[in-house]
Design an enzyme around this catalytic site. Structure first.
Site, PDB file in Angstrom:
ATOM      1  N   CYS A 140       0.877  -1.170   0.000  1.00 41.86           N
ATOM      2  CA  CYS A 140       0.000   0.000   0.000  1.00 41.86           C
ATOM      3  C   CYS A 140       0.914   1.219   0.000  1.00 41.86           C
ATOM      4  CB  CYS A 140      -0.873  -0.019   1.255  1.00 41.86           C
ATOM      5  SG  CYS A 140      -1.808   1.488   1.516  1.00 41.86           S
TER       6      CYS A 140
ATOM      7  N   CYS B  42      -0.927   4.014  -6.583  1.00 47.94           N
ATOM      8  CA  CYS B  42      -1.746   3.362  -5.556  1.00 47.94           C
ATOM      9  C   CYS B  42      -1.928   1.941  -6.058  1.00 47.94           C
ATOM     10  CB  CYS B  42      -3.095   4.079  -5.428  1.00 47.94           C
ATOM     11  SG  CYS B  42      -4.360   3.151  -4.531  1.00 47.94           S
TER      12      CYS B  42
HETATM   13  N1  DGL Z   1      -3.969   0.794  -2.040  1.00 50.67           N
HETATM   14  C1  DGL Z   1      -3.545   1.876  -1.247  1.00 50.67           C
HETATM   15  C2  DGL Z   1      -2.353   2.600  -1.819  1.00 50.67           C
HETATM   16  O1  DGL Z   1      -1.568   2.002  -2.531  1.00 50.67           O
HETATM   17  C3  DGL Z   1      -4.516   2.836  -0.638  1.00 50.67           C
HETATM   18  C4  DGL Z   1      -5.953   2.803  -0.916  1.00 50.67           C
HETATM   19  C5  DGL Z   1      -6.751   3.483   0.177  1.00 50.67           C
HETATM   20  O2  DGL Z   1      -6.940   4.695   0.121  1.00 50.67           O
HETATM   21  O3  DGL Z   1      -7.127   2.760   1.098  1.00 50.67           O
HETATM   22  O4  DGL Z   1      -2.146   3.752  -1.567  1.00 50.67           O
END
Ligand code: DGL
Length: 254
Positions: free
Chosen positions: A74, A181
């Site tokens: 993430c 993301c």
């Molecule tokens: N998948 C996450 C990232 O790479 C974040 C998504 C969210 O906002 O929860 O930043």
């Protein structure tokens, strides 16, 4: 060193599957424990303190589950908690994803670039030093508030509307798109439909190479055959189903 231990990997939801699928291509024999924190997503608008606290709970669980290494799949959590976790758990190896802006610098420096990421990532200190270091002076930063949530819910109609409203103005203006993301590679086609011919940059393949190097150097590769375990903080069956569907279709597409 515990070679058979699992590789823990987590995200605010199922987005981190786009990181795991790259890792599995290089390391098919490892044991994986994927943790999706659907109860607390999205992470994108949370404060540093909240994200650190949530990550801390997940890391405690992964350590209890005999993980030999932890991947933060993430960007938002990496940006806000990676350093904190490394200091708090010095015995654990952490690898964190970050927007692939260095790749742009290495391969397509002179082309105009759009970075799509959560607001949390874009506001973070870690991201700001990355931008300063590799700035090509033709970069647009786009905090995509709410987009990861729509992808998490697989709401195709809303995803398309969102993209139309928020990225159409970059059509013809940018040549590189950084998917900052881990949810966004899941909608690469939809982004392409709007922006036309652009080059996508995703940090996951390089993270996978880095992870493999570390396991080799430290003599930590698993000897046997591996398994993939999935946990969701709400125990949601729909998340498990979608997670394995995405993994399966990525593997069969290879
Ligand atoms: N998948 C996450 C990232 O790479 C974040 C998504 C969210 O906002 O929860 O930043």
């Amino acid at each position: 060193m515990n070679k058979n231990g699992k590789i823990g990997i987590f995200d605010s939801g199922i987005g981190g599957v786009t990181v795991l699928r790259e890792i599995i291509k290089l390391l098919p024999n490892e044991n994986y424990l994927y943790y999706s924190d659907s109860k607390n997503n999205p992470y994108g608008d949370r404060t540093v303190e909240q994200i650190r606290q949530l990550c801390d709970q997940i890391v405690k669980y992964l350590i209890q589950e005999n993980c030999k290494l932890i991947v933060i799949a993430c960007n938002t959590a990496s940006a806000k908690a990676l350093q904190y976790l490394r200091e708090k758990y010095p015995f654990m190896i952490f690898i964190g994803i970050e927007p692939a802006y260095k790749m742009v610098y290495d391969y397509a420096y002179d082309k105009p670039t759009l970075i799509m990421a959560t607001k949390g990532t874009i506001d973070s200190e870690k991201f700001n030093s990355l931008i300063k270091k590799y700035d090509n002076h033709k970069t647009y930063l786009l905090p995509c508030t709410g987009l990861a949530e729509k992808i998490e819910q697989a709401n195709q109609k809303e995803i398309k509307e969102y993209l139309k409203e928020n990225i159409s103005m970059y059509q013809g203006k940018v040549k590189n798109v950084v998917l900052g993301c881990t949810h966004y590679p899941l909608i690469q086609e939809e982004i392409q439909e709007i922006l036309g011919k652009v080059e996508f940059f995703n940090g996951a393949p390089n993270l996978a190479k880095h992870l493999k190097n570390i396991l080799e150097e430290k003599n930590m590769l698993n000897n046997g055959k591996g398994q993939i375990q999935f946990e969701d903080s709400q125990g949601l069956e729909c998340k498990r189903k979608r997670f394995f569907e995405i993994l399966k279709s990525s593997i069969s597409a290879e």
